[in-house]
Each structure stands twice: as structure tokens, then as C-alpha cells.
Design an enzyme around this catalytic site. Structure first.
Site, PDB file in Angstrom:
ATOM      1  CD  GLN A  45      49.189  68.761  79.209  1.00 57.00           C
ATOM      2  OE1 GLN A  45      48.812  69.158  78.119  1.00 57.00           O
ATOM      3  NE2 GLN A  45      50.357  69.119  79.726  1.00 57.00           N
ATOM      4  CG  HIS A  47      52.284  60.475  76.641  1.00 55.71           C
ATOM      5  ND1 HIS A  47      51.117  60.277  75.937  1.00 55.71           N
ATOM      6  CD2 HIS A  47      52.694  59.243  77.036  1.00 55.71           C
ATOM      7  CE1 HIS A  47      50.845  58.980  75.902  1.00 55.71           C
ATOM      8  NE2 HIS A  47      51.774  58.336  76.563  1.00 55.71           N
ATOM      9  CD  GLU A 160      53.174  57.625  91.148  1.00 50.53           C
ATOM     10  OE1 GLU A 160      52.055  57.990  91.588  1.00 50.53           O
ATOM     11  OE2 GLU A 160      54.227  57.712  91.795  1.00 50.53           O
ATOM     12  CE  LYS A 161      47.214  55.276  81.660  1.00 47.75           C
ATOM     13  NZ  LYS A 161      47.112  53.867  81.178  1.00 47.75           N
ATOM     14  CG  ASP A 162      50.579  52.210  82.372  1.00 44.80           C
ATOM     15  OD1 ASP A 162      49.694  51.399  82.082  1.00 44.80           O
ATOM     16  OD2 ASP A 162      50.737  53.284  81.769  1.00 44.80           O
ATOM     17  NE  ARG A 199      44.676  49.650  75.173  1.00 46.98           N
ATOM     18  CZ  ARG A 199      45.904  49.362  75.568  1.00 46.98           C
ATOM     19  NH1 ARG A 199      46.483  50.103  76.491  1.00 46.98           N
ATOM     20  NH2 ARG A 199      46.567  48.340  75.035  1.00 46.98           N
TER      21      ARG A 199
END
Length: 292
Positions: A45, A47, A160-162, A199
Site C-alpha cells: 500500500q 508503493h 520516508e521509511k528509507d 521484506r
């Protein structure tokens, strides 16, 4: 190749950069905008939210699905990375059949020379992920730069997770003078607040449920940081994972949001962010939270 037909609806799907470039030339105008969402597939979701934003803000949207070998320093992680192209296409079609998909081979991207370019990201690459995954950000910089040169987007969307990767991409664009606007988008979370990630598909149902400890610990750390030092906050997080046999803490770092340098002591006018990486068996999960 393009215009594959799924359930009688055409969607432009390209496997070669030459075909994609040729097609984009036919739809571009002087004033039109292209939004771009680079992914490694196994879409979730988060992406899809990036794609929705691109569809809303641009005339055309290109999505890439490519598991980039040069950003993996662990061959086993690369081999096990989920590859679900057919399912991904179905998910994209629930949003729009006007998305343009680029799903290249390693050969199409690297032309027989699968190595990273070396970048200077002004030290952003030496912290957190860069420290624990040598060469990772050279791989990220290499693939993102190549994709930008192929797609020539107006706007490119990253989650923003990465967060470190987001800062790295902004720095790469600044240093290489690529005319693309980088848009950071909020983290999407599962019901138990685990940050959505491709993952996560490798976790067992129980592991996925128990992984709520990651965000729970981050939010507790945020509360503690308001009245305690960075050192005390880090000690709390390390202790939270110390006796947990299922989850192994790789790192927890409190850093200046702009430089990504770990902080010595708090300053009122700066923005701080916490970064965490945790192993569940051999599956590595990352998350981040603003501390301001």
C-alpha cells in the site's frame, strides 16, 4: 515490448529502455509533467500511495520495478528478495491502467557491466545504513541516476521509511544537476504499526504480528527523548531489545535530520530523527520517526 493486455485492459509495459524512451518521446509536450515512482516490486500500500500521488500531480506516471543487484551487499538477501511482477501489475491496475511500467532486466540497465558508480554524498552515506551495508548507497545512487536519465521525470516520489535514502537521492540530484524534483512521502504502516516493506512478506504471521515492537519502541523513545538525553534514550532502546531472543537490534541512532550525524547533545533549533534496524531471523527491518 508494451501494451500487454490484462483482463482486456491495455497497460503500457516496457522491458527495454530504448522502447520506453521512444514511447515517452511520443507523449511528452513542452508543458507536460512526468511523475516517477522507482520500486523493487513486491508492491504494498505504501508503493501504491506514491503512485496515487504521482497520478494526481502529473500528466503521466512511470513506475519502475527492478531489483537492483548493486545495492545488495548480502547475496542471500538479493536472492531471497520477493519478485512478484504479475501480482504487482494487478495491484497497479487497481489504481489506473494509464500507469507506464518499466520492468527491465539487469542487462538492459547495466549492459554487461553490473558495478556501481562511486558517489560523494557529503558524508550522508557513512551513517546508519551506509555503516552496516558497505557500498549500498553507491548502488542506490547508480540505479536512481540511471533511471532518472532514462525516464527524465519532472517529479520523483520516495517513501520516508528509507529516510536516509531520500536524503541521499536529494544530494545526488543536487550534485549531478539533474532537473528532477524529489518528493518525500509519509510512511505507510500495517494495522500493528509495522512500517510497510516488501521484506514483510518473508515474515511468518507470528513474526509480523510481534514486529509491532519496533514502532512501539520508537514511540516510547520519542517520549523519553523529550525529557532525557540522547544517551539515555539510546540506552532505553538497547535494553528493550536486550532480552528479546526473536528480535536482534542492529542499530538505534538519534541523528540530525539534515546531516544524519549522530547527536552529542540536544539543541533547540535542530530537527532530530531516530533510526532503527532490527533482524527477525535473517530478515532485516528498518524504521524511523521524527523526534520533534
Amino acid at each position: 515490448m508494451f501494451a500487454l493486455n490484462f483482463n482486456n485492459t491495455s497497460m503500457h509495459i516496457f522491458y527495454s529502455k530504448a522502447a520506453l524512451i521512444a514511447y515517452l518521446k511520443t507523449i511528452k509536450t513542452a508543458n507536460s509533467t512526468i511523475g516517477f515512482v522507482p520500486t523493487m516490486g513486491a508492491l504494498h500500500q505504501g508503493h501504491l500511495a506514491l503512485m496515487q500521488r504521482s497520478l494526481k500531480e502529473n500528466d503521466d506516471t512511470v513506475v519502475s520495478i527492478f531489483v537492483n543487484p548493486t545495492q545488495f551487499n548480502n547475496p542471500e538477501d538479493l536472492a531471497k528478495y520477493p519478485r512478484t511482477l504479475e501480482e504487482d501489475i494487478k495491484k497497479m491496475r487497481t489504481l489506473s491502467d494509464k500507469i507506464i511500467l518499466y520492468a527491465p532486466s539487469v542487462e538492459d540497465i547495466y549492459e554487461g557491466n553490473t558495478i556501481s558508480q562511486t558517489f560523494d554524498f557529503d558524508g550522508l552515506e557513512n551513517q546508519m545504513e551506509g555503516k552496516f551495508r558497505p557500498g549500498h548507497f553507491n548502488g542506490v545512487g547508480t540505479i536512481v541516476k540511471r533511471l532518472f536519465e532514462i525516464v527524465t521525470p519532472t517529479n520523483a516520489y520516495f517513501g520516508e521509511k528509507d529516510f536516509q535514502q531520500l536524503q541521499i537521492v536529494k544530494k545526488m540530484v543536487e550534485k549531478t544537476n539533474l532537473p528532477v524534483n524529489i518528493v518525500g512521502c509519509p510512511i505507510f504502516r500495517e494495522e500493528n504499526q509495522l512500517a510497510m516493506s516488501s521484506r514483510n512478506e518473508r515474515l511468518t504471521p507470528q513474526e509480523r504480528k510481534d514486529a509491532s515492537i519496533i514502532y512501539k519502541t520508537l514511540t516510547e523513545a520519542k517520549d523519553i527523548f523529550q525529557t532525557h538525553t540522547a544517551e539515555e534514550t539510546i540506552e532505553f532502546v538497547e535494553n528493550s531489545f536486550k532480552d528479546n531472543k526473536e528480535f536482534q537490534l542492529e542499530y538505534f541512532v538519534i541523528a540530525d535530520e539534515s546531516t544524519l550525524l549522530p547527536i552529542d547533545q540536544k539543541e533547540n533549533d535542530k530537527k532530530y530523527r531516530a533510526f532503527i534496524a532490527v533482524f527477525v531471523n535473517s530478515i532485516r527491518l528498518i524504521d524511523t520517526i521524527s523526534l520533534n
